[in-house]
Design an enzyme around this catalytic site. Structure first.
Site, PDB file in Angstrom:
ATOM      1  N   GLY A  75      28.018  -2.248  39.899  1.00 20.67           N
ATOM      2  CA  GLY A  75      28.311  -1.999  38.488  1.00 20.67           C
ATOM      3  C   GLY A  75      27.084  -2.142  37.604  1.00 20.67           C
ATOM      4  N   THR A 100      21.776  -0.569  34.859  1.00 21.35           N
ATOM      5  CA  THR A 100      21.078  -1.432  33.901  1.00 21.35           C
ATOM      6  C   THR A 100      19.945  -2.198  34.576  1.00 21.35           C
ATOM      7  OG1 THR A 100      22.598  -3.324  34.193  1.00 21.35           O
ATOM      8  CG2 THR A 100      23.178  -1.698  32.521  1.00 21.35           C
ATOM      9  N   ASN A 126      16.148  -2.436  31.893  1.00 20.52           N
ATOM     10  CA  ASN A 126      16.241  -3.863  31.595  1.00 20.52           C
ATOM     11  C   ASN A 126      15.012  -4.608  32.111  1.00 20.52           C
ATOM     12  OD1 ASN A 126      17.128  -6.413  30.995  1.00 20.52           O
ATOM     13  ND2 ASN A 126      18.995  -6.304  32.201  1.00 20.52           N
ATOM     14  N   TYR A 163      20.435  -5.193  40.850  1.00 23.95           N
ATOM     15  CA  TYR A 163      21.834  -5.585  41.039  1.00 23.95           C
ATOM     16  C   TYR A 163      22.425  -5.051  42.338  1.00 23.95           C
ATOM     17  CZ  TYR A 163      21.704  -6.954  36.142  1.00 23.95           C
ATOM     18  OH  TYR A 163      21.370  -7.555  34.944  1.00 23.95           O
ATOM     19  N   SER A 176      30.232 -11.371  29.544  1.00 24.96           N
ATOM     20  CA  SER A 176      28.839 -11.445  29.127  1.00 24.96           C
ATOM     21  C   SER A 176      28.611 -10.686  27.824  1.00 24.96           C
ATOM     22  CB  SER A 176      27.924 -10.890  30.221  1.00 24.96           C
ATOM     23  OG  SER A 176      26.572 -11.120  29.908  1.00 24.96           O
ATOM     24  N   SER A 203      21.551 -15.301  29.244  1.00 28.14           N
ATOM     25  CA  SER A 203      22.865 -15.690  29.754  1.00 28.14           C
ATOM     26  C   SER A 203      22.870 -17.126  30.229  1.00 28.14           C
ATOM     27  CB  SER A 203      23.269 -14.763  30.902  1.00 28.14           C
ATOM     28  OG  SER A 203      23.506 -13.463  30.434  1.00 28.14           O
ATOM     29  N   HIS A 261      17.427  -8.489  22.060  1.00 22.90           N
ATOM     30  CA  HIS A 261      17.388  -8.470  23.520  1.00 22.90           C
ATOM     31  C   HIS A 261      18.219  -7.284  23.976  1.00 22.90           C
ATOM     32  CE1 HIS A 261      17.853  -9.285  27.688  1.00 22.90           C
ATOM     33  NE2 HIS A 261      19.130  -9.601  27.569  1.00 22.90           N
ATOM     34  N   CYS A 269      17.245 -14.448  30.294  1.00 19.07           N
ATOM     35  CA  CYS A 269      16.389 -13.529  29.532  1.00 19.07           C
ATOM     36  C   CYS A 269      15.785 -14.152  28.284  1.00 19.07           C
ATOM     37  CB  CYS A 269      17.207 -12.294  29.133  1.00 19.07           C
ATOM     38  SG  CYS A 269      17.884 -11.387  30.539  1.00 19.07           S
ATOM     39  N   LYS A 311      26.146  -3.056  19.523  1.00 16.77           N
ATOM     40  CA  LYS A 311      27.503  -3.601  19.541  1.00 16.77           C
ATOM     41  C   LYS A 311      27.580  -4.919  18.780  1.00 16.77           C
ATOM     42  CE  LYS A 311      29.013  -1.626  23.975  1.00 16.77           C
ATOM     43  NZ  LYS A 311      29.464  -1.925  25.361  1.00 16.77           N
ATOM     44  N   GLU A 341      13.019 -14.605  35.344  1.00 17.75           N
ATOM     45  CA  GLU A 341      14.161 -15.046  36.143  1.00 17.75           C
ATOM     46  C   GLU A 341      14.096 -14.373  37.514  1.00 17.75           C
ATOM     47  OE1 GLU A 341      18.093 -12.980  35.279  1.00 17.75           O
ATOM     48  OE2 GLU A 341      17.266 -13.153  33.257  1.00 17.75           O
TER      49      GLU A 341
END
Length: 389
Positions: free
Chosen positions: A153, A157, A280, A148, A206, A313, A238, A116, A247, A84
C-alpha cells in the site's frame, strides 16, 4: 552584539536524489490502478529509486558536497545526520559523512532519530550551538531511503535522497525564529521494530494523527505567539506525499479571507514542485518542500515570514517560523537542482523491481562499480567502504 541578539539560520542548502526514477503512470499500469489515484489522489508524478550502491551516507555526502567550500569545512564544529534509515545500530552515519567530506577533525558528529521529525530537532540543536559560538558553523543533513515493499500500500509513497543545510550566524538565506512549538504523543501510526525490513503503517490513523497534530500545534502556536495565518507569506509541510499537507491545511483556512487562502494555497503548490517528482524523503521531506518553495515561488521577498510544519510518526510535531534574508534568491541552486532532476534515468517497472530487490550482504566481500561522486565501493570485513570520486 550579544549572542542572544544574533541572527542564526540557514546559510546554504541543497538536495540530492539518486540517478533513477519511476514514472507514476507506469507504476499505476503495472499495479492495475487508475493513474489518477497516484497523480491526483496522492499528488505524485515521479518516484526516486536508489541502486544498491547508494545509501543514506552517499546521499548525505552528495547533498552536502554541493554547498560546502574549504572555509566551511574548517569552521563546521557539529555534523548531524537525521535519518530513520540507519545502516548501523551503533556507529553514526554522520561519522562516515564527516570523513568523506573532509570536515576538520575536532567536530561533534552524531545521528538523530524520530521518524520524519529528527532534522527539525537537528536544526534546533545546530542553531543553539551557533548562537553560543557565532564564529563557527554546523551542518545538518536529512538523509533517508523510504521503502515499503513491492505491491504494498505504501509503494507509491516511496522515495530516496537527502537535504543538506549549513547553519551559521548572519545567514544568506533565512533566519530561524525562536518561536517553535512542539507536541509529543505516544501513538503507533507508523513504526519499524528493530530487525524488521519494512515499516508497519496504520495508514488512515497516520493521516488522522498528522491532521490533528497540525491543528493542535497551530492553535497553541497561534495562542502563544499571537499569530495569524495572514502573518505568513507561505507555509511548508512535511510531505510524505504531496496531498498530505493540503489535507491538514484546508480545514484551518475555512474562516480565512479569500486573499489569505489564495496566497497560502498558491504557495503550497510551489512548495511541492520538487516533492511531486521525487517522492518521500522522510526526514528531508519538509526541507525539500522548503527548497521547492524558495526556488519556484515568484513572489517571495526579503523579510517574508514562512511557517514550517514538521511531523514524525510516533509522534512528534512542531511548528516554527523562518524569515527570508535580503538577497536570499542569489544563494539558491535552482539551475543545479533542475539539471539533477532532468538528467535522471527513467526505469521500466521491470528494471525498478530488479533494482528494488537487490540487497547488500555484509557477510560476503564484494566490490561495486558506481560512477556517482559518492558510492559504496566494497563490502569487506562486515562493513561498507565508500569511494569519493
Amino acid at each position: 552584539m550579544e549572542n542572544n541578539e544574533l541572527k542564526v539560520g540557514i546559510d546554504k542548502l541543497s538536495f540530492f536524489v539518486p540517478h533513477y526514477y519511476v514514472d507514476m503512470s507506469d507504476l499505476a499500469r503495472a499495479r492495475h490502478v487508475d493513474k489518477a489515484k497516484f497523480h491526483i489522489g496522492i499528488g505524485q508524478d515521479e518516484m526516486a529509486v536508489s541502486p544498491v550502491t547508494q545509501d543514506i551516507v552517499t546521499f548525505a555526502a552528495s547533498a552536502a558536497n554541493q554547498i560546502l567550500d574549504e572555509q566551511d569545512k574548517a569552521l563546521v564544529d557539529l555534523v548531524i545526520v537525521a535519518t530513520e534509515s540507519s545502516i548501523d545500530e551503533s556507529k553514526a552515519s554522520a561519522v562516515i559523512v564527516h570523513g568523506l567530506l573532509g570536515i576538520q577533525p575536532f567536530a561533534r558528529s552524531i545521528e538523530m532519530k524520530e521518524a520524519c521529525y529528527a532534522a527539525t530537532a537537528g536544526i534546533a540543536s545546530a542553531v543553539d550551538y551557533v548562537r553560543l559560538h557565532p564564529e563557527r558553523k554546523a551542518l545538518v543533513i536529512a538523509s533517508d531511503l523510504a521503502k515499503y515493499g513491492l505491491n504494498s500500500g505504501g509503494e507509491p509513497t516511496q522515495g530516496a535522497g537527502a537535504v543538506a543545510m549549513l547553519i551559521s550566524s548572519n545567514p544568506k538565506i533565512l533566519f530561524v525564529n525562536d518561536d517553535a512549538l512542539t507536541l509529543t504523543q505516544d501513538v503507533y501510526d507508523f513504526w519499524r521494530p528493530t530487525g524488521q525490513t519494512y515499516p508497519s503503517v496504520d495508514g488512515q490513523f497516520s493521516n488522522a494523527v498528522y491532521i490533528e497534530s497540525f491543528s493542535r500545534v497551530w492553535d497553541e502556536y497561534a495562542k502563544r505567539t499571537a499569530s495569524q495565518f495572514s502573518d505568513f507569506a507561505a507555509l511548508a509541510f512535511h510531505t510524505p506525499y504531496t496531498k498530505m499537507g493540503k489535507k491538514a491545511l484546508l480545514p484551518k483556512l475555512e474562516n480565512e479571507t479569500e486573499s489569505v487562502k489564495t496566497r497560502l494555497l498558491t504557495q503550497f503548490e510551489r512548495a511541492i514542485t520538487y516533492n511531486r517528482r521525487i517522492g518521500n524523503l522522510y526526514t528531508g521531506s519538509l526541507y525539500l518542500s522548503l527548497i521547492s518553495l524558495l526556488e519556484n515561488s515568484e513572489t517571495l521577498k526579503a523579510g517574508d515570514k514562512i511557517g514550517l510544519f514538521s511531523y514524525g510518526s510516533g509522534a512528534v510535531a512542531e511548528f516554527y517560523s523562518v524569515e527570508l534574508v535580503s538577497g536570499f534568491d542569489q544563494h539558491l541552486k535552482k539551475n543545479e537542482h533542475e539539471l539533477l532532476l532532468h538528467q535522471r534515468e527513467k526505469l521500466s517497472i521491470r528494471a525498478y523491481e530488479k533494482m528494488f530487490e537487490e540487497k547488500i550482504d555484509l557477510n560476503h566481500n564484494e566490490t561495486f562499480s558506481d560512477e556517482t561522486p559518492y558510492a559504496i565501493s566494497e563490502i569487506k570485513a562486515n562493513h561498507r567502504l565508500y569511494r569519493q570520486k
